[in-house]
Design a protein around this motif. Structure first.
Motif, short mmCIF file in Angstrom:
data_model
loop_
_atom_site.label_atom_id
_atom_site.label_comp_id
_atom_site.label_asym_id
_atom_site.label_seq_id
_atom_site.Cartn_x
_atom_site.Cartn_y
_atom_site.Cartn_z
N GLU A 116 -4.93 13.10 0.24
CA GLU A 116 -5.40 12.34 1.39
C GLU A 116 -5.04 10.82 1.60
OE1 GLU A 116 -9.52 13.36 1.54
OE2 GLU A 116 -9.38 15.40 1.94
N ARG A 117 -5.23 10.25 0.20
CA ARG A 117 -4.95 8.90 0.07
C ARG A 117 -3.40 8.74 0.30
NH1 ARG A 117 -7.33 4.48 -4.34
NH2 ARG A 117 -6.25 2.85 -3.20
N VAL A 118 -2.45 9.52 -0.19
CA VAL A 118 -1.16 9.49 0.18
C VAL A 118 -1.01 9.73 1.65
CG1 VAL A 118 1.10 10.34 -0.42
CG2 VAL A 118 -0.63 10.18 -2.16
N ASP A 119 -1.53 10.62 2.34
CA ASP A 119 -1.25 10.53 3.73
C ASP A 119 -1.73 9.28 4.40
OD1 ASP A 119 -0.34 13.18 3.48
OD2 ASP A 119 -2.31 14.19 3.83
N ALA A 120 -2.78 8.77 3.92
CA ALA A 120 -3.32 7.60 4.86
C ALA A 120 -2.28 6.60 4.35
CB ALA A 120 -4.61 7.34 4.19
N ARG A 123 0.73 6.90 6.68
CA ARG A 123 0.33 6.75 8.10
C ARG A 123 0.25 5.21 8.32
NH1 ARG A 123 -3.36 10.68 7.98
NH2 ARG A 123 -5.07 9.02 7.52
N GLU A 124 -0.51 4.55 7.24
CA GLU A 124 -0.63 3.08 7.68
C GLU A 124 0.89 2.21 7.57
OE1 GLU A 124 -3.15 1.61 4.19
OE2 GLU A 124 -4.61 3.05 4.90
N ARG A 125 1.68 2.67 6.76
CA ARG A 125 2.85 1.94 6.56
C ARG A 125 4.04 2.40 7.59
NH1 ARG A 125 3.70 -1.54 2.21
NH2 ARG A 125 1.96 -1.67 1.33
N GLU A 126 3.61 3.71 8.51
CA GLU A 126 4.43 4.20 9.38
C GLU A 126 5.86 4.90 8.78
OE1 GLU A 126 4.88 1.44 12.66
OE2 GLU A 126 2.57 1.91 13.22
N TRP A 127 5.72 5.48 7.30
CA TRP A 127 6.86 5.95 6.79
C TRP A 127 7.17 7.02 7.48
CZ3 TRP A 127 5.49 4.81 1.11
CH2 TRP A 127 5.73 3.54 0.79
N ARG A 128 8.34 7.40 7.81
CA ARG A 128 8.73 8.59 8.34
C ARG A 128 9.26 9.52 6.97
NH1 ARG A 128 13.03 6.08 12.64
NH2 ARG A 128 11.64 4.50 13.37
N CYS A 129 8.50 10.64 6.69
CA CYS A 129 9.05 11.46 5.69
C CYS A 129 8.74 12.87 5.99
CB CYS A 129 8.30 11.04 4.53
SG CYS A 129 6.61 11.36 4.48
N PHE A 130 9.42 13.51 5.29
CA PHE A 130 9.24 15.27 5.78
C PHE A 130 7.96 15.55 5.54
CE2 PHE A 130 13.54 14.83 3.56
CZ PHE A 130 14.14 14.55 4.99
N PRO A 131 7.55 16.61 6.38
CA PRO A 131 6.25 17.24 6.10
C PRO A 131 6.07 17.94 4.81
CG PRO A 131 7.33 18.17 7.95
CD PRO A 131 8.46 17.04 7.30
N GLY A 132 5.17 17.83 4.11
CA GLY A 132 5.00 18.44 2.65
C GLY A 132 6.05 18.03 1.73
N SER A 133 6.37 16.73 2.01
CA SER A 133 7.45 15.98 1.14
C SER A 133 7.17 16.12 -0.36
CB SER A 133 7.41 14.45 1.37
OG SER A 133 8.19 13.57 0.54
N HIS A 151 -8.73 5.96 -14.90
CA HIS A 151 -8.18 4.63 -14.69
C HIS A 151 -8.02 4.76 -13.01
CE1 HIS A 151 -7.02 2.63 -18.56
NE2 HIS A 151 -7.37 4.09 -18.98
N GLU A 152 -8.83 5.31 -12.35
CA GLU A 152 -8.70 5.52 -10.89
C GLU A 152 -8.19 4.08 -10.28
OE1 GLU A 152 -11.51 5.84 -12.85
OE2 GLU A 152 -11.43 8.10 -12.07
N ARG A 153 -9.16 3.15 -10.80
CA ARG A 153 -9.19 1.69 -10.10
C ARG A 153 -7.65 1.12 -10.49
NH1 ARG A 153 -13.94 -1.69 -12.78
NH2 ARG A 153 -12.52 -1.27 -14.50
N PHE A 154 -6.74 1.71 -11.30
CA PHE A 154 -5.38 1.15 -11.33
C PHE A 154 -4.54 1.44 -10.01
CE2 PHE A 154 -0.91 1.57 -12.25
CZ PHE A 154 -0.67 0.14 -12.91
N ALA A 155 -5.24 2.31 -9.14
CA ALA A 155 -4.62 2.35 -7.86
C ALA A 155 -4.78 1.44 -6.87
CB ALA A 155 -5.35 3.82 -7.02
N GLU A 156 -5.65 0.45 -7.32
CA GLU A 156 -5.77 -0.69 -6.44
C GLU A 156 -4.37 -1.66 -6.33
OE1 GLU A 156 -8.09 -3.80 -8.50
OE2 GLU A 156 -10.03 -2.35 -8.37
N VAL A 157 -3.49 -1.28 -7.34
CA VAL A 157 -2.26 -1.96 -7.27
C VAL A 157 -1.15 -1.42 -6.30
CG1 VAL A 157 -2.14 -2.53 -9.69
CG2 VAL A 157 -0.97 -0.42 -8.92
N LEU A 158 -1.76 -0.06 -5.50
CA LEU A 158 -0.87 0.54 -4.57
C LEU A 158 0.01 -0.17 -3.69
CD1 LEU A 158 -0.13 3.62 -4.86
CD2 LEU A 158 -1.82 4.06 -3.19
#
Lengths: 231, 231
Positions: A116-120, A123-133, A151-158
């Motif tokens: 879900e986070r990756v999908d978000a 969407r936010e970056r309006e990256w065009r990519c293949f469905p189910g990439s 270390h889930e907090r490391f995802a802050e750097v995303l």
């Protein structure tokens, strides 16, 4: 040229060359007599590609075969071909599944959330990519793994990472637009992707060493003194 | 807890847990009877670290052991420890040397030149790094490999990559400065480095797919039409 010269030119041994031909990675030479074949510059170039993908990219024989198949298919449109090449060259995770491993348990939950986070993010970056990439799935797996080791907090750097990735991808594609003719497109993407990961990872280490020296070095923190001069 | 519960909690099988103890990756449990041991939360956490390094980072048992040794050494000063961790986590190239391979020949020349280029880059950017740095050598190997496959021009992207690497390293170190206590420092660097490479590589793929669609997609280039709708 004979196989011996091909071996000398490329630094790849004769048995290894024969192995690549049997495995379908390298076209057979042109037969000049029942047990003698002639090789040319295309073989030299192809052998170097194979070795780069294996030695530096860490690809398996099977993965190299997939790349080569794409390189040799003249039918694919440029955009599909580039995208597919980027997809195919998905980051290599460990590979070997652990001995006797079930892989069930808490990780699965983390993966759903990570997707879900990756999908978000996409969407936010309006990256065009293949469905189910595959690339999106690889990102979700890496995020879920961070969570699994606490270390889930490391995802802050995303977001910083995504900015940097856009910059790198722009440089990659500008290079392609500047120099690459269609015949060499997939080869370029394959080489640039695999070797580009290696380049970037090494640069990241160097920049980390520098940044840690600037942030933490020589501040007299526990035991730091003197260490700086260590050769 | 007993080994069975440790296995259930982490999704790692009992034989695999025993293997990690034998290999020195995981401390043995506290003996509660001659053939029964008790495990605690430190074992859960350590097991997750081991699996993340192996499954997502692709590290070998030997490489995991090196990381663990550093994690468990409380003596190292922060700066040296961070730098050494970044060094140790050098990008993994293929690993397996090719069957029957000599590895001599033209590559050597390329490597000498590549090392000079890396030294120049480090000087220009005023990066502080260890003399004879493994990370610098890894960068030189990747550059030389580009040359060996006839793609030396791809090194044009080096400056863009280095800018992006500085940005990523800054994010890494800011994260460390914000959240990480000394006890978890090397563990964080190890996890962040290995999983960070995986994160970045996946993001780079997604950004590449997006950039290639923007640059080459739907322009009616040979055979591109229609392909965009392909699921």
């Amino acid at each position: 040229m004979r196989i011996g010269e091909l071996s000398r030119r490329t630094g790849v041994s004769v048995p290894t060359i024969k192995f690549y031909v049997r495995e379908g990675l390298l076209p057979a030479g042109r037969l000049t007599s029942p047990n003698q074949a002639a090789y040319d510059e295309t073989h030299v170039r192809r052998l170097r590609l194979i070795r780069a993908l294996m030695d530096v990219g860490g690809l398996s024989v099977a993965a190299v075969r997939e790349v080569i198949t794409a390189v040799d298919d003249p039918e694919r449109p440029v955009h599909a071909l580039l995208g597919e090449a980027a997809e195919r060259m998905v980051p290599r995770y460990g590979g070997e599944p652990a001995e006797g491993e079930e892989g069930d348990g808490e990780e699965d939950g983390g993966l759903v959330e990570a997707r879900e986070r990756v999908d978000a993010l996409i969407r936010e970056r309006e990256w065009r990519c293949f469905p189910g990439s595959l690339a999106a799935e690889a990102l979700a797996v890496a995020l879920a793994a961070l969570g699994a080791v606490g270390h889930e907090r490391f995802a802050e750097v995303l977001d910083d990472y995504a900015d940097a990735a856009e910059r790198v991808a722009r440089a990659d594609l500008e290079y392609v637009g500047r120099h690459v003719v269609r015949e060499e497109l997939v080869e370029s993407v394959a080489v640039g992707t695999v070797l580009g990961d290696a380049l970037f990872a090494a640069l990241r280490r160097l920049a980390q060493i520098d940044a840690s020296d600037r942030l933490f070095g020589g501040k007299g923190e526990k035991g730091t003194e003197g260490e700086k001069e260590k050769e």
